[in-house]
Design a protein around this motif. Structure first.
Motif, PDB file in Angstrom:
ATOM      1  N   GLU A 186       0.836  -1.197   0.000  1.00  0.00           N
ATOM      2  CA  GLU A 186       0.000   0.000   0.000  1.00  0.00           C
ATOM      3  C   GLU A 186       0.876   1.254   0.000  1.00  0.00           C
ATOM      4  OE1 GLU A 186      -2.778  -0.417   3.246  1.00  0.00           O
ATOM      5  OE2 GLU A 186      -3.403  -2.347   2.387  1.00  0.00           O
ATOM      6  N   GLY A 187       0.258   2.387  -0.320  1.00  0.00           N
ATOM      7  CA  GLY A 187       0.939   3.688  -0.219  1.00  0.00           C
ATOM      8  C   GLY A 187       2.008   3.885  -1.274  1.00  0.00           C
ATOM      9  N   ASP A 188       3.029   4.630  -0.896  1.00  0.00           N
ATOM     10  CA  ASP A 188       4.044   5.060  -1.864  1.00  0.00           C
ATOM     11  C   ASP A 188       5.114   3.983  -2.064  1.00  0.00           C
ATOM     12  OD1 ASP A 188       5.431   6.624  -3.619  1.00  0.00           O
ATOM     13  OD2 ASP A 188       6.462   7.790  -2.080  1.00  0.00           O
ATOM     14  N   HIS A 189       4.729   2.890  -2.695  1.00  0.00           N
ATOM     15  CA  HIS A 189       5.668   1.788  -2.958  1.00  0.00           C
ATOM     16  C   HIS A 189       6.516   2.133  -4.179  1.00  0.00           C
ATOM     17  CE1 HIS A 189       7.263  -2.128  -3.834  1.00  0.00           C
ATOM     18  NE2 HIS A 189       6.521  -2.266  -4.932  1.00  0.00           N
ATOM     19  N   ARG A 190       7.831   2.035  -4.035  1.00  0.00           N
ATOM     20  CA  ARG A 190       8.727   2.374  -5.152  1.00  0.00           C
ATOM     21  C   ARG A 190       9.664   1.225  -5.480  1.00  0.00           C
ATOM     22  NH1 ARG A 190       9.962   7.946  -5.471  1.00  0.00           N
ATOM     23  NH2 ARG A 190       8.160   9.120  -4.739  1.00  0.00           N
ATOM     24  N   VAL A 191       9.914   1.041  -6.746  1.00  0.00           N
ATOM     25  CA  VAL A 191      10.958   0.128  -7.215  1.00  0.00           C
ATOM     26  C   VAL A 191      11.961   0.972  -7.994  1.00  0.00           C
ATOM     27  CG1 VAL A 191      11.487  -1.791  -8.775  1.00  0.00           C
ATOM     28  CG2 VAL A 191       9.450  -1.888  -7.322  1.00  0.00           C
ATOM     29  N   PRO A 192      13.204   1.010  -7.551  1.00  0.00           N
ATOM     30  CA  PRO A 192      14.177   1.878  -8.225  1.00  0.00           C
ATOM     31  C   PRO A 192      14.473   1.415  -9.647  1.00  0.00           C
ATOM     32  CG  PRO A 192      15.255   0.495  -6.595  1.00  0.00           C
ATOM     33  CD  PRO A 192      13.786   0.267  -6.430  1.00  0.00           C
ATOM     34  N   PHE A 193      14.766   2.379 -10.540  1.00  0.00           N
ATOM     35  CA  PHE A 193      15.175   2.036 -11.907  1.00  0.00           C
ATOM     36  C   PHE A 193      16.597   1.470 -11.878  1.00  0.00           C
ATOM     37  CE2 PHE A 193      12.375   5.453 -14.151  1.00  0.00           C
ATOM     38  CZ  PHE A 193      11.244   4.764 -13.748  1.00  0.00           C
ATOM     39  N   GLY A 194      16.892   0.677 -12.901  1.00  0.00           N
ATOM     40  CA  GLY A 194      18.262   0.188 -13.047  1.00  0.00           C
ATOM     41  C   GLY A 194      18.605  -0.953 -12.114  1.00  0.00           C
ATOM     42  N   LYS A 195      17.575  -1.591 -11.566  1.00  0.00           N
ATOM     43  CA  LYS A 195      17.822  -2.746 -10.692  1.00  0.00           C
ATOM     44  C   LYS A 195      17.034  -3.938 -11.224  1.00  0.00           C
ATOM     45  CE  LYS A 195      20.358  -0.707  -7.580  1.00  0.00           C
ATOM     46  NZ  LYS A 195      21.796  -0.917  -7.831  1.00  0.00           N
ATOM     47  N   ALA A 196      17.760  -4.929 -11.749  1.00  0.00           N
ATOM     48  CA  ALA A 196      17.098  -6.151 -12.207  1.00  0.00           C
ATOM     49  C   ALA A 196      16.677  -6.972 -10.999  1.00  0.00           C
ATOM     50  CB  ALA A 196      18.055  -6.936 -13.093  1.00  0.00           C
ATOM     51  N   ALA A 197      15.733  -7.891 -11.214  1.00  0.00           N
ATOM     52  CA  ALA A 197      15.287  -8.759 -10.123  1.00  0.00           C
ATOM     53  C   ALA A 197      15.480 -10.216 -10.540  1.00  0.00           C
ATOM     54  CB  ALA A 197      13.820  -8.500  -9.817  1.00  0.00           C
ATOM     55  N   VAL A 198      15.942 -11.027  -9.620  1.00  0.00           N
ATOM     56  CA  VAL A 198      16.062 -12.449  -9.897  1.00  0.00           C
ATOM     57  C   VAL A 198      14.686 -13.068  -9.665  1.00  0.00           C
ATOM     58  CG1 VAL A 198      17.180 -14.606  -9.243  1.00  0.00           C
ATOM     59  CG2 VAL A 198      18.492 -12.467  -9.234  1.00  0.00           C
ATOM     60  N   ALA A 199      14.041 -13.476 -10.753  1.00  0.00           N
ATOM     61  CA  ALA A 199      12.695 -14.044 -10.639  1.00  0.00           C
ATOM     62  C   ALA A 199      12.771 -15.511 -10.232  1.00  0.00           C
ATOM     63  CB  ALA A 199      11.941 -13.898 -11.957  1.00  0.00           C
ATOM     64  N   ARG A 200      13.917 -16.118 -10.543  1.00  0.00           N
ATOM     65  CA  ARG A 200      14.139 -17.511 -10.140  1.00  0.00           C
ATOM     66  C   ARG A 200      15.653 -17.726 -10.103  1.00  0.00           C
ATOM     67  NH1 ARG A 200      11.743 -23.039 -11.735  1.00  0.00           N
ATOM     68  NH2 ARG A 200      13.556 -24.381 -11.564  1.00  0.00           N
ATOM     69  N   GLU A 201      16.121 -18.383  -9.090  1.00  0.00           N
ATOM     70  CA  GLU A 201      17.552 -18.632  -8.991  1.00  0.00           C
ATOM     71  C   GLU A 201      17.922 -19.914  -9.719  1.00  0.00           C
ATOM     72  OE1 GLU A 201      18.659 -18.440  -4.884  1.00  0.00           O
ATOM     73  OE2 GLU A 201      18.627 -16.244  -4.908  1.00  0.00           O
ATOM     74  N   GLY A 202      19.160 -19.994 -10.137  1.00  0.00           N
ATOM     75  CA  GLY A 202      19.623 -21.193 -10.824  1.00  0.00           C
ATOM     76  C   GLY A 202      21.066 -21.028 -11.232  1.00  0.00           C
ATOM     77  N   ALA A 203      21.877 -22.059 -11.083  1.00  0.00           N
ATOM     78  CA  ALA A 203      23.321 -21.919 -11.270  1.00  0.00           C
ATOM     79  C   ALA A 203      23.793 -22.377 -12.649  1.00  0.00           C
ATOM     80  CB  ALA A 203      24.052 -22.705 -10.178  1.00  0.00           C
ATOM     81  N   ASP A 204      22.909 -23.018 -13.457  1.00  0.00           N
ATOM     82  CA  ASP A 204      23.392 -23.666 -14.685  1.00  0.00           C
ATOM     83  C   ASP A 204      23.318 -22.772 -15.923  1.00  0.00           C
ATOM     84  OD1 ASP A 204      23.921 -25.977 -13.244  1.00  0.00           O
ATOM     85  OD2 ASP A 204      21.843 -26.656 -13.454  1.00  0.00           O
ATOM     86  N   ALA A 205      22.333 -21.886 -15.969  1.00  0.00           N
ATOM     87  CA  ALA A 205      22.165 -20.982 -17.121  1.00  0.00           C
ATOM     88  C   ALA A 205      21.290 -19.823 -16.657  1.00  0.00           C
ATOM     89  CB  ALA A 205      21.497 -21.702 -18.293  1.00  0.00           C
ATOM     90  N   VAL A 206      21.274 -18.771 -17.478  1.00  0.00           N
ATOM     91  CA  VAL A 206      20.392 -17.655 -17.128  1.00  0.00           C
ATOM     92  C   VAL A 206      19.583 -17.236 -18.357  1.00  0.00           C
ATOM     93  CG1 VAL A 206      22.171 -15.873 -17.572  1.00  0.00           C
ATOM     94  CG2 VAL A 206      20.226 -15.336 -16.092  1.00  0.00           C
TER      95      VAL A 206
END
Lengths: 324, 380
Positions: A186-206
């Motif tokens: 709720e309210g003033d929720h912010r996501v900064p620009f220029g920051k990728a998010a890991v939607a799923r972790e994994g060590a073999d490929a991206v």
């Protein structure tokens, strides 16, 4: 936290921004009484009045042109272009005007505005309701380009865009407008620009992706898991500014990179990402960088499901980098 | 904002031609705005200044000291008479030939000339070709070379002014060529629908580079186009500074009092090329230029002042000497300013310089330090 769709998150962010700052105004075709053809601006007219929620004549260059004038004057306009496919009459106003005003005037005049527009295929919309032409705007210095993939990021990135001092092209993944739900602060929720998010972790490929394709990548990663491969899904979220470090670090982690986007392949943003990986993570690579993309054709109607990258096609690319 | 309707204006102001000054310098008393003598003298001095200034700047261009110039010779009354109607807080969206409007409203001469040099005296630090002025303190917005883009922008700025409750008026300039652009129709349409405090000014100088206005539109006049957008159109003798002042000040007042937009066609003539790069002998007859020389706006208003004994040959001589000295001093000062710093290459793209741009700059920094100029630089 309330559970919302992507569309509700857009609406929630607009309500919040307009309530918090009288300088925020919205304008576009059919956005007032109707609430927009997708209802993204639903309820804004009733709450904030016709002076700040403006139905415009049907002319995209007028919507963006007047929004530029408003921004120059000191307002924070949030124009809506009904479909990204309709943006071209306003292209000159966006790339030569909004994007260049700060530069042209040596910082004397600025153009803070957020151009909201639904993009992408998967809705049986044919050529004129389905394209992903983010590259044009990424290629234009002076613009920022962001693409959310879930409701929380939608609100966070949109409020960040409205607060940004520069023009932002805010691409809304219409294919998942109503299908992807999630908790939204709720309210003033912010996501900064220029920051990728890991939607799923994994060590073999991206898989590098954004917007609606994040969900395709997640499905492909699930298919890969059946083969015993752990695939990371990196949701770029903001294409300009790009989280270069996150891309390079992800490439170095596994040495296997697949890039996924809806846009046509040639000169798509995937080429730029591949070049970045080649320049900065070359020695870590264990397989060629592969792209899974739309075709270099206009967007088709009947064979849309073939044109659009899907989990299977993405999985094939993952398989190729894993078995190289 | 819900559209509000208003009637098509009565009369045929959009087909006729508003004139106050006759060729002999007498005026139509019923139309004369009866400006106080000092105001008349000021208008004349401003027109003289602009003419001298253009002459000097073209000279600099011919000497290779600046790269490009677009003069307003023959259009001084249209520029000065209209810009003089704006109040200090008003906004101006210019086209190519309204740099003089900024000077009239107080833009420092050194800054203006600095822009022509593109050096560190330039507010935009050499980001743009000469003639692309912008001046924040005077709300004089950056000129754009793509034609007509400023029209919807000006309408939007006026919409914002009204939303804020300000009594600001926005002047939007354009040439006759711009009226063929989509953004002209879009901007006029939005102005008609939303009725913000904007005054739309078309300097019809007969030529858009090499294309005459007769090949630009089949419309009988440009002013009459305003009818289709539900706003008054007025056609004015643009070489008659009193007519321009009277018509534009009425439109500005109308806009300021909530009466909505007005479109004015200022009929004038571009006596020189489109710019210093143009060669008009390739596309028009010298006779046409000669004909318009006889309709010179500065001569015409001088006759008016002389008739009314508000001005003398001695005063003119003195004024020209003062103007010449002022320009020369400003040129000297602006010309002495150093080149913009290397960092200006990446500044003002965004509010903050992004890291990748810093990195791109770092790639050329050593070469720049070593040679003073980046490789590939060409003399301007």
């Amino acid at each position: 936290m309330a559970v919302m769709t992507v569309l509700q998150a857009v609406n929630d962010a607009l309500h919040h921004a307009m309530g918090a700052d009288r300088d925020v105004v919205v304008l576009g075709e059919d956005i007032a009484e109707l609430g927009g053809v997708f209802r993204a601006t639903d309820g804004l007219l009733a709450k904030h009045g016709p002076e700040r929620v403006m139905n415009t004549p049907l002319a995209e260059s007028g919507i963006i042109g007047t929004a530029i004038g408003m921004a120059l004057y000191g307002l924070k306009p949030v124009p809506e272009i009904q479909f990204l496919d309709f943006i071209y009459p306003a292209f000159d106003q966006i790339v030569s005007e909004a994007a260049k005003m700060r530069y042209r005037s040596g910082g004397q005049f600025t153009c803070p505005m957020v151009i909201r527009t639904p993009y992408g295929g998967g809705i049986r919309g044919g050529h004129y309701h389905s394209q992903s032409s983010e590259t044009y705007f990424i290629h234009t210095p002076g613009l920022k380009v962001v693409v959310p993939s879930n409701p929380a990021d939608t609100k966070g990135l949109l409020l960040e865009a409205i607060a940004d001092p520069d023009p932002v092209v805010f691409l809304e993944p219409k294919a998942i407008y109503r299908t992807v739900k999630g908790e939204v602060p709720e309210g003033d929720h912010r996501v900064p620009f220029g920051k990728a998010a890991v939607a799923r972790e994994g060590a073999d490929a991206v898989v590098l992706c954004w917007g609606a394709m994040v969900h395709t990548a997640l499905k492909a990663a699930a298919l890969a898991e059946e083969q015993g491969w752990q695939v990371e899904v990196l949701d770029l979220r903001s294409l300009v500014p790009l989280d270069e470090e996150a891309v390079v670090e992800a490439a170095k982690r596994s040495g296997r990179v697949v890039i996924l986007h809806e846009a046509p392949r040639t000169n798509g943003f995937g080429g730029e990402l591949a070049a970045l990986v080649a320049e900065r993570a070359f020695e870590w690579l264990r397989a060629p960088v592969l792209r899974v993309t739309g075709f270099d054709t206009p967007f088709p109607y009947t064979l849309e499901h073939i044109y659009m990258p899907d989990a299977k096609r993405t999985f094939k690319a993952i398989e190729r980098v894993m078995t190289f | 904002m819900a559209p509000r309707r208003h009637a098509t204006p009565a009369g045929e102001a959009d087909l006729g031609l508003l004139r106050v000054l006759r060729d002999d310098g007498s005026s139509d008393r019923s139309l004369d705005p009866h400006l106080p003598p000092e105001r008349c003298v000021e208008l004349h001095r401003r027109m003289l200044f602009l003419r001298e200034f253009d002459r000097k700047m073209l000279g600099l261009q011919r000497q290779g000291r600046i790269a490009f110039y677009g003069a307003s010779l023959g259009q001084e009354a249209a520029v000065v008479g209209s810009a003089a109607c704006a109040l200090p807080g008003d906004w101006v969206f210019p086209a190519l030939r309204e740099g003089g409007a900024a000077l009239l409203r107080g833009m420092p001469l050194r800054t203006y000339i600095g822009q022509l040099y593109g050096n560190s005296a330039d507010e935009s630090l050499g980001h743009q070709q000469p003639m692309h002025f912008s001046w924040r303190a005077g709300n004089h917005v950056s000129l754009s070379s793509p034609i007509g883009t400023q029209i919807p922008q000006a309408v939007g700025a006026a919409m914002a002014a009204r939303l804020r409750g300000d009594r600001t008026v926005v002047l939007a300039y354009m040439g006759d060529g711009a009226t063929s652009e989509g953004d002209f129709h879009v901007g006029m349409n939005f102005a008609g629908v939303f009725r913000p405090p904007v005054v739309l000014l078309c300097q019809n100088n007969g030529w858009a580079i090499s294309v005459p206005v007769s090949a630009q539109t089949a419309s009988e006049t440009i002013a009459v186009k305003a009818r289709a957008y539900g706003m008054p159109g007025i056609r004015v003798d643009g070489n008659d500074v009193l007519a321009v002042f009277a018509a534009v000040s009425a439109a500005v007042e109308r806009a300021r009092s909530g009466g909505g937009p007005t479109f004015l066609e200022l009929l004038t003539y571009r006596r020189l090329g489109h710019s210093s790069s143009d060669d008009p002998s390739r596309y028009r007859e010298e006779g046409e230029v000669k004909e318009w020389e006889r309709k010179d706006p500065v001569d015409r208003f001088r006759k008016y002042l002389l008739r009314r004994r508000l001005w003398s040959a001695r005063q003119e001589e003195k004024a020209l000497a003062e103007i010449g000295a002022e320009i020369q001093a400003a040129v000297r000062e602006a010309e002495a300013a150093p080149e913009p710093p290397l960092e200006s290459l990446v500044r003002h793209v965004y509010a903050e310089v992004p890291a990748p741009l810093e990195a791109q700059l770092d790639e050329v920094r050593p070469a720049f330090r070593a040679g003073g100029k980046a490789e590939g630089a060409f003399p301007l």
